[in-house]
Design an enzyme around this catalytic site. Structure first.
Site, PDB file in Angstrom:
ATOM      1  N   SER A   1      -2.886 -12.857   3.141  1.00 55.47           N
ATOM      2  CA  SER A   1      -3.238 -12.612   1.471  1.00 55.47           C
ATOM      3  C   SER A   1      -2.222 -13.162   0.800  1.00 55.47           C
ATOM      4  O   SER A   1      -2.459 -13.479  -0.487  1.00 55.47           O
ATOM      5  CB  SER A   1      -3.711 -11.406   1.302  1.00 55.47           C
ATOM      6  OG  SER A   1      -2.363 -10.315   1.311  1.00 55.47           O
TER       7      SER A   1
ATOM      8  N   LYS B   1       0.693  -1.308   0.015  1.00 55.49           N
ATOM      9  CA  LYS B   1      -0.113  -0.133  -0.087  1.00 55.49           C
ATOM     10  C   LYS B   1       0.991   1.356   0.104  1.00 55.49           C
ATOM     11  O   LYS B   1       0.418   2.589  -0.418  1.00 55.49           O
ATOM     12  CB  LYS B   1      -0.827  -0.065   1.200  1.00 55.49           C
ATOM     13  CG  LYS B   1      -2.127  -1.125   1.378  1.00 55.49           C
ATOM     14  CD  LYS B   1      -2.903  -1.352  -0.077  1.00 55.49           C
ATOM     15  CE  LYS B   1      -3.751  -0.249  -0.372  1.00 55.49           C
ATOM     16  NZ  LYS B   1      -4.614  -0.930  -1.263  1.00 55.49           N
TER      17      LYS B   1
HETATM   18  N1  PMP Z   1      -3.281  -7.949   0.880  1.00 61.23           N
HETATM   19  C1  PMP Z   1      -3.191  -7.107   1.901  1.00 61.23           C
HETATM   20  C2  PMP Z   1      -2.532  -7.436   3.186  1.00 61.23           C
HETATM   21  C3  PMP Z   1      -3.684  -5.718   1.845  1.00 61.23           C
HETATM   22  O1  PMP Z   1      -3.517  -4.911   2.896  1.00 61.23           O
HETATM   23  C4  PMP Z   1      -4.414  -5.360   0.482  1.00 61.23           C
HETATM   24  C5  PMP Z   1      -4.877  -3.987   0.321  1.00 61.23           C
HETATM   25  N2  PMP Z   1      -5.962  -3.847   0.945  1.00 61.23           N
HETATM   26  C6  PMP Z   1      -4.349  -6.246  -0.524  1.00 61.23           C
HETATM   27  C7  PMP Z   1      -3.864  -7.589  -0.326  1.00 61.23           C
HETATM   28  C8  PMP Z   1      -5.008  -5.778  -1.759  1.00 61.23           C
HETATM   29  O2  PMP Z   1      -4.476  -4.870  -2.543  1.00 61.23           O
HETATM   30  P1  PMP Z   1      -5.447  -3.888  -3.352  1.00 61.23           P
HETATM   31  O3  PMP Z   1      -6.049  -2.784  -2.597  1.00 61.23           O
HETATM   32  O4  PMP Z   1      -4.598  -3.219  -4.233  1.00 61.23           O
HETATM   33  O5  PMP Z   1      -6.424  -4.513  -4.093  1.00 61.23           O
END
Ligand code: PMP
Length: 352
Positions: free
Chosen positions: A280, A53
């Site tokens: 994630s 981010k």
């Molecule tokens: N994984 C994590 C741990 C995140 O914090 C985020 C952002 N919310 C994402 C994946 C997904 O990224 P994006 O917001 O660009 O879809």
């Protein structure tokens, strides 16, 4: 930063830009379904505050300053489930802006403590106040009733997509090119969708046939259904709605991965490969494995490790996760990792 002048901000932005992005691309060799295979993943946990981010926050702030929407001393106000808040808190402090973060009160305590450590204020939003959507509503209400507020609006700000179209995507392409490869596909869990849309847009501009797959938790298929369904434990993806910057028509089908399997895979990446990544990242790796089953063992599938494991020390990531019969992780053996050439955005040279 105590000096709030525009020129001080410009030099701080240049310094921050050198601490964000240009991350290594890992080649992870593993054995699955009778074959040795390889998946490529960007080490986004190596950014300034430990997540992808930072790229979005830096680009949004830089664009807003350039366009005259963000002035020295303005308060940055954002609704976020965590990593975005940490990024804006850190960058806000580096640039001399107060930061106010509205976030659901059930997010991990590490996230809240990190945001506070950068001097930002957190407003906890309960399920009764509307949870994630309530956080967005309250941030908007605050901005409407207070002067000198800047709202990054990460879910609808196209600078979020541009951040990945201009950095993450080109880096993946250059790093693969140095290795004599080109991407067949990119997969990524959707939070705001900035990553999947931006990387997708860049890779498709080079090759319209590249597959770009959004990923969601099997227990909470918000992207496939269009609304909040069920609960899941993959913090950072699948909030409560399809973000306005996500154009599903421009993407390939959604890949669903279970949260328990994602936890097991993130645990395995740490315990077997020394890669301390968040839940994630386990989810993204499994989505890449699943897609490779379909595209063939030699296909070049890329993804991201969005953050590190340190924000999850009090979550199920550090607990025993029961194995289920449909989990992929128990059948995956990690053989080793290598790092593809890092490229330097300043001199374009190879710095391995
Ligand atoms: N994984 C994590 C741990 C995140 O914090 C985020 C952002 N919310 C994402 C994946 C997904 O990224 P994006 O917001 O660009 O879809």
């Amino acid at each position: 930063m105590d000096n709030h002048s525009a020129s001080a901000q410009t030099s701080q932005l240049a310094a921050l830009a050198r601490l964000i992005g240009n991350t290594p691309l890992l080649a992870i060799d593993y054995f699955f379904n009778g074959h040795n295979r390889r998946i490529f993943a960007k080490c986004e946990q190596m950014n300034l505050t430990g997540s992808i981010k930072d790229r979005m926050a830096l680009h949004i702030l830089r664009s807003a300053i350039a366009d005259g929407h963000l002035h020295p001393g303005d308060t940055i106000v954002e609704a976020t489930s965590g990593n975005t808040g940490i990024s804006f808190a850190a960058l806000g402090s580096a640039l001399g802006h107060p930061v106010k973060i509205f976030m659901p009160n059930w997010m991990s305590s590490e996230r809240k403590q990190l945001i506070s450590s950068y001097g930002a204020e957190i407003i906890h939003v309960s399920k009764e106040e509307g949870g994630f959507l309530g956080s967005i509503r309250l941030a908007e209400e605050f901005a409407a009733t207070h002067p000198n507020v800047f709202l990054p609006r990460q879910f609808q700000n196209t600078a979020n997509i541009e951040a990945h179209e201009s950095t993450t995507g080109p880096e993946i392409h250059q790093q693969l090119t140095y290795a004599g490869l080109s991407a067949h596909a990119f997969v990524a869990g959707v939070g705001t969708g900035g990553t999947v849309m931006g990387v997708g847009r860049y890779l498709r501009s080079l090759n319209p046939k590249v597959r770009i797959h959004p990923v969601e938790p099997a227990e909470s298929p918000t992207i496939s259904t269009g609304h909040k369904v069920g609960h899941h434990r993959i913090q950072g993806i699948s909030d409560e709605f399809i973000p306005p910057i996500v154009d599903l028509k421009a993407l390939n089908p959604v890949i669903a991965i279970s949260d328990g399997d994602s936890i097991l895979m993130a645990q395995k990446l740490a315990a077997r490969a020394g890669l301390g990544v968040g839940i994630s990242s386990g989810c993204n790796f499994l989505a890449a494995v699943k897609l490779q089953d379909e595209l063939g063992e030699n296909s070049v599938i890329t993804t991201i490790f969005a953050d590190d494991n340190k924000k999850y020390l009090t979550t199920d990531l550090l607990r025993d996760e029961p194995i289920k019969t449909d989990h992929l992780t128990p059948h995956i053996n990690i053989l080793g990792i290598s790092v593809l050439n890092r490229c330097c955005t300043f001199c374009n040279a190879d710095h391995v």
